[in-house]
Scaffold this active site. Structure first.
Site, PDB file in Angstrom:
ATOM      1  N   HIS A   1       0.790  -1.233   0.000  1.00 17.69           N
ATOM      2  CA  HIS A   1       0.000   0.000   0.000  1.00 17.69           C
ATOM      3  C   HIS A   1       0.822   1.283   0.000  1.00 17.69           C
ATOM      4  CE1 HIS A   1       0.724  -0.016   4.407  1.00 17.69           C
ATOM      5  NE2 HIS A   1       0.483   1.277   4.340  1.00 17.69           N
TER       6      HIS A   1
HETATM    7  C1  UD1 Z   1      -2.326   5.774   5.472  1.00 17.76           C
HETATM    8  C2  UD1 Z   1      -1.096   6.338   6.160  1.00 17.76           C
HETATM    9  C3  UD1 Z   1       0.003   5.282   6.182  1.00 17.76           C
HETATM   10  C4  UD1 Z   1      -0.480   3.968   6.776  1.00 17.76           C
HETATM   11  C5  UD1 Z   1      -1.772   3.532   6.098  1.00 17.76           C
HETATM   12  C6  UD1 Z   1      -2.331   2.343   6.833  1.00 17.76           C
HETATM   13  C7  UD1 Z   1      -0.653   8.757   5.898  1.00 17.76           C
HETATM   14  C8  UD1 Z   1       0.148   9.761   5.169  1.00 17.76           C
HETATM   15  N1  UD1 Z   1      -0.570   7.495   5.429  1.00 17.76           N
HETATM   16  O1  UD1 Z   1      -1.968   5.496   4.135  1.00 17.76           O
HETATM   17  O2  UD1 Z   1       1.079   5.749   6.975  1.00 17.76           O
HETATM   18  O3  UD1 Z   1       0.503   2.999   6.584  1.00 17.76           O
HETATM   19  O4  UD1 Z   1      -2.745   4.593   6.153  1.00 17.76           O
HETATM   20  O5  UD1 Z   1      -3.198   1.577   6.046  1.00 17.76           O
HETATM   21  O6  UD1 Z   1      -1.307   9.071   6.845  1.00 17.76           O
HETATM   22  N2  UD1 Z   1      -9.111   4.726   0.674  1.00 17.76           N
HETATM   23  C9  UD1 Z   1     -10.347   4.169   0.481  1.00 17.76           C
HETATM   24  N3  UD1 Z   1     -11.043   3.775   1.593  1.00 17.76           N
HETATM   25  C10 UD1 Z   1     -10.556   3.909   2.854  1.00 17.76           C
HETATM   26  C11 UD1 Z   1      -9.298   4.481   3.020  1.00 17.76           C
HETATM   27  C12 UD1 Z   1      -8.576   4.882   1.931  1.00 17.76           C
HETATM   28  O7  UD1 Z   1     -10.824   4.048  -0.641  1.00 17.76           O
HETATM   29  O8  UD1 Z   1     -11.249   3.516   3.808  1.00 17.76           O
HETATM   30  C13 UD1 Z   1      -8.326   5.126  -0.523  1.00 17.76           C
HETATM   31  C14 UD1 Z   1      -8.615   6.555  -0.959  1.00 17.76           C
HETATM   32  O9  UD1 Z   1      -8.540   6.622  -2.346  1.00 17.76           O
HETATM   33  C15 UD1 Z   1      -7.443   7.307  -0.404  1.00 17.76           C
HETATM   34  C16 UD1 Z   1      -6.317   6.257  -0.506  1.00 17.76           C
HETATM   35  O10 UD1 Z   1      -6.964   5.015  -0.248  1.00 17.76           O
HETATM   36  O11 UD1 Z   1      -7.166   8.466  -1.100  1.00 17.76           O
HETATM   37  C17 UD1 Z   1      -5.214   6.465   0.470  1.00 17.76           C
HETATM   38  O12 UD1 Z   1      -5.711   6.611   1.784  1.00 17.76           O
HETATM   39  P1  UD1 Z   1      -4.894   7.511   2.842  1.00 17.76           P
HETATM   40  O13 UD1 Z   1      -5.501   7.375   4.178  1.00 17.76           O
HETATM   41  O14 UD1 Z   1      -4.696   8.888   2.296  1.00 17.76           O
HETATM   42  O15 UD1 Z   1      -3.478   6.840   2.823  1.00 17.76           O
HETATM   43  P2  UD1 Z   1      -3.059   5.334   3.019  1.00 17.76           P
HETATM   44  O16 UD1 Z   1      -2.339   4.888   1.804  1.00 17.76           O
HETATM   45  O17 UD1 Z   1      -4.206   4.538   3.497  1.00 17.76           O
HETATM   46  N1  UDP Z   2      -4.189  -5.628   8.680  1.00 22.51           N
HETATM   47  C1  UDP Z   2      -5.486  -6.129   8.757  1.00 22.51           C
HETATM   48  N2  UDP Z   2      -6.133  -6.467   7.597  1.00 22.51           N
HETATM   49  C2  UDP Z   2      -5.543  -6.342   6.379  1.00 22.51           C
HETATM   50  C3  UDP Z   2      -4.222  -5.823   6.310  1.00 22.51           C
HETATM   51  C4  UDP Z   2      -3.587  -5.458   7.487  1.00 22.51           C
HETATM   52  O1  UDP Z   2      -6.033  -6.262   9.849  1.00 22.51           O
HETATM   53  O2  UDP Z   2      -6.187  -6.656   5.367  1.00 22.51           O
HETATM   54  C5  UDP Z   2      -3.502  -5.260   9.931  1.00 22.51           C
HETATM   55  C6  UDP Z   2      -2.134  -5.842  10.117  1.00 22.51           C
HETATM   56  O3  UDP Z   2      -2.218  -7.129  10.668  1.00 22.51           O
HETATM   57  C7  UDP Z   2      -1.497  -4.828  11.049  1.00 22.51           C
HETATM   58  C8  UDP Z   2      -2.070  -3.522  10.572  1.00 22.51           C
HETATM   59  O4  UDP Z   2      -3.275  -3.855   9.875  1.00 22.51           O
HETATM   60  O5  UDP Z   2      -1.935  -5.044  12.375  1.00 22.51           O
HETATM   61  C9  UDP Z   2      -1.111  -2.857   9.640  1.00 22.51           C
HETATM   62  O6  UDP Z   2      -1.753  -1.832   8.972  1.00 22.51           O
HETATM   63  P1  UDP Z   2      -1.247  -1.255   7.566  1.00 22.51           P
HETATM   64  O7  UDP Z   2      -0.371  -2.235   6.881  1.00 22.51           O
HETATM   65  O8  UDP Z   2      -2.450  -0.753   6.881  1.00 22.51           O
HETATM   66  O9  UDP Z   2      -0.436   0.041   8.030  1.00 22.51           O
HETATM   67  P2  UDP Z   2       1.068   0.297   8.507  1.00 22.51           P
HETATM   68  O10 UDP Z   2       1.354  -0.600   9.646  1.00 22.51           O
HETATM   69  O11 UDP Z   2       1.938   0.068   7.323  1.00 22.51           O
HETATM   70  O12 UDP Z   2       1.056   1.735   8.868  1.00 22.51           O
END
Ligand code: UD1
Ligand code: UDP
Length: 351
Positions: free
Chosen positions: A201
């Site tokens: 991601h």
């Molecule tokens: C965010 C965090 C990242 C973390 C990740 C965990 C920041 C800068 N990034 O990244 O550190 O590792 O969350 O998963 O804060 N979207 C959906 N539905 C949702 C959420 C997101 O469709 O419920 C899509 C949207 O298009 C959105 C994109 O995912 O623009 C990215 O979501 P965003 O929260 O901006 O960043 P993440 O990549 O999720």
């Molecule tokens: N996770 C989850 N379901 C998924 C993918 C990840 O519950 O489909 C959990 C994972 O086990 C961990 C946390 O989400 O506990 C990690 O989140 P993510 O990878 O989104 O973010 P990051 O840790 O990179 O910020």
């Protein structure tokens, strides 16, 4: 004691679950969800499964640019903080929700307590690195998961208010591990020990076609199924760049925490660019191949359980082969005893 907890992204719901439980035994928590993650399988499922109380407020910021997200969160958080007058603002990790909470607390003179302080990738191209550096420099209490994190802070001159408490993700893991089952493996059609688990991601891997295609070429070359719960960011990138899905890759929607633990503990190797999943792989004794150019969780690499390979097809294949070939004999306990949450509450109350 009154605490405003701010969460917004998937890993923060997981991190907050054990702390919230410990906090609410004797204190008042006002739970604010920024709405950064909003799909039911990115948000609600964690509140339901982990029995996290419903948020008192959801700011509903949704999908915006990093800067817009932070700006909207700040504007919406300010009146809540002014009205509630908490003793602390409690924030987790390194997302936009983390930094927004820290800035509001600092500006209003409310002490900020940062859980997972001191982590560093030293890659300033990552939005998370800016979020965590800025947050640490304006926090009053800094809860480090490891001595490495504490040393990182000391190098930046931050020594006051720093406590090594262990890692709250280990609290969550130990509290929930007995609740796992093989249901998700059966539904996905895979056998324990005979599949890879992958997540992707990070913007570095999903915002351009080349790294994503390179990662999927590496998946195609693996000789077992690759189970891939797809973050919405990945799902959108796969469509946008029209990446062909290899026959051995099983894409499923994001799964809840318990299913993720089930899939993680039975995988032969985990391939990921996630932060939290690297740590969970280590805690579960599953080798990890990290598709990034660096990691914050350096101890997992030093111990031989995690390999940093980037997005290059060949490097990923070499990393997987090495991970499958041999497991390190030693597995030191880097992340604490599962009681980080209690130490955090004790520190907040000055005990
Ligand atoms: C965010 C965090 C990242 C973390 C990740 C965990 C920041 C800068 N990034 O990244 O550190 O590792 O969350 O998963 O804060 N979207 C959906 N539905 C949702 C959420 C997101 O469709 O419920 C899509 C949207 O298009 C959105 C994109 O995912 O623009 C990215 O979501 P965003 O929260 O901006 O960043 P993440 O990549 O999720
Ligand atoms: N996770 C989850 N379901 C998924 C993918 C990840 O519950 O489909 C959990 C994972 O086990 C961990 C946390 O989400 O506990 C990690 O989140 P993510 O990878 O989104 O973010 P990051 O840790 O990179 O910020």
């Amino acid at each position: 004691m009154r605490v405003i907890t701010i969460v917004g992204a998937r890993p923060q719901f997981i991190k907050a679950s054990p702390v919230s439980r410990a906090l609410r035994q004797q204190h008042t928590e006002i739970l604010v969800h920024t709405g950064q993650h909003y799909d039911p399988d990115m948000s609600d499922v964690f509140f339901d499964e982990l029995a996290i109380p419903r948020p008192d407020v959801n700011l509903g910021v949704g999908a915006l640019s990093n800067l817009e997200q932070i700006a909207h969160m700040i504007l919406a958080l300010q009146p809540i903080a002014l009205q509630e007058k908490p003793d602390y603002l409690l924030i987790y990790g390194d997302t936009n929700s983390t930094l927004a909470g820290a800035l509001v607390g600092r500006a209003l003179g409310i002490p900020v307590a940062h859980v997972e302080a001191g982590l560093r990738s030293y890659n300033r191209a990552m939005p998370e690195e800016n979020n965590r550096v800025l947050t640490d420099h304006i926090s009053s209490l800094l809860f480090c998961p490891t001595d490495v994190a504490q040393a990182n802070l000391a190098r930046e001159g931050i020594t006051e208010g720093v406590r090594v408490v262990g890692d709250v993700m280990i609290d969550a893991l130990l509290q929930n591990r007995a609740r796992t089952s093989d249901r998700v493996l059966r539904e996905t059609g895979v056998t324990a020990g005979e599949y890879f688990l992958a997540t992707v991601h990070r913007p570095a891997n999903t915002d351009a076609a080349e790294p994503l295609a390179s990662i999927f070429a590496a998946f195609a070359a693996l000789d077992c199924p690759v189970v891939l719960p797809a973050h919405p960011r990945l799902r959108k990138a796969l469509e946008r760049f029209a990446i062909a899905l290899p026959a051995n890759v099983i894409i499923i929607p994001p799964v809840g925490y318990l299913d993720m633990l089930s899939l993680s503990q039975a995988a032969c190797v985990i391939l990921t660019d996630s932060g939290g999943l690297q740590k969970e792989a280590y805690a579960l004794g599953v080798p990890c191949v990290t598709m990034r150019t660096e990691t914050e969780w350096v101890e997992t690499v030093d111990a031989g359980w995690n390999r940093i390979v980037g997005a290059d097809t060949g490097a990923i294949s070499v990393g997987v082969a090495a991970a499958l070939a041999a497991r390190p004999a030693a597995h030191p306990d880097f992340y604490g005893d599962g009681h980080a949450s209690e130490r955090i509450i004790a520190a907040l109350t000055g005990a």
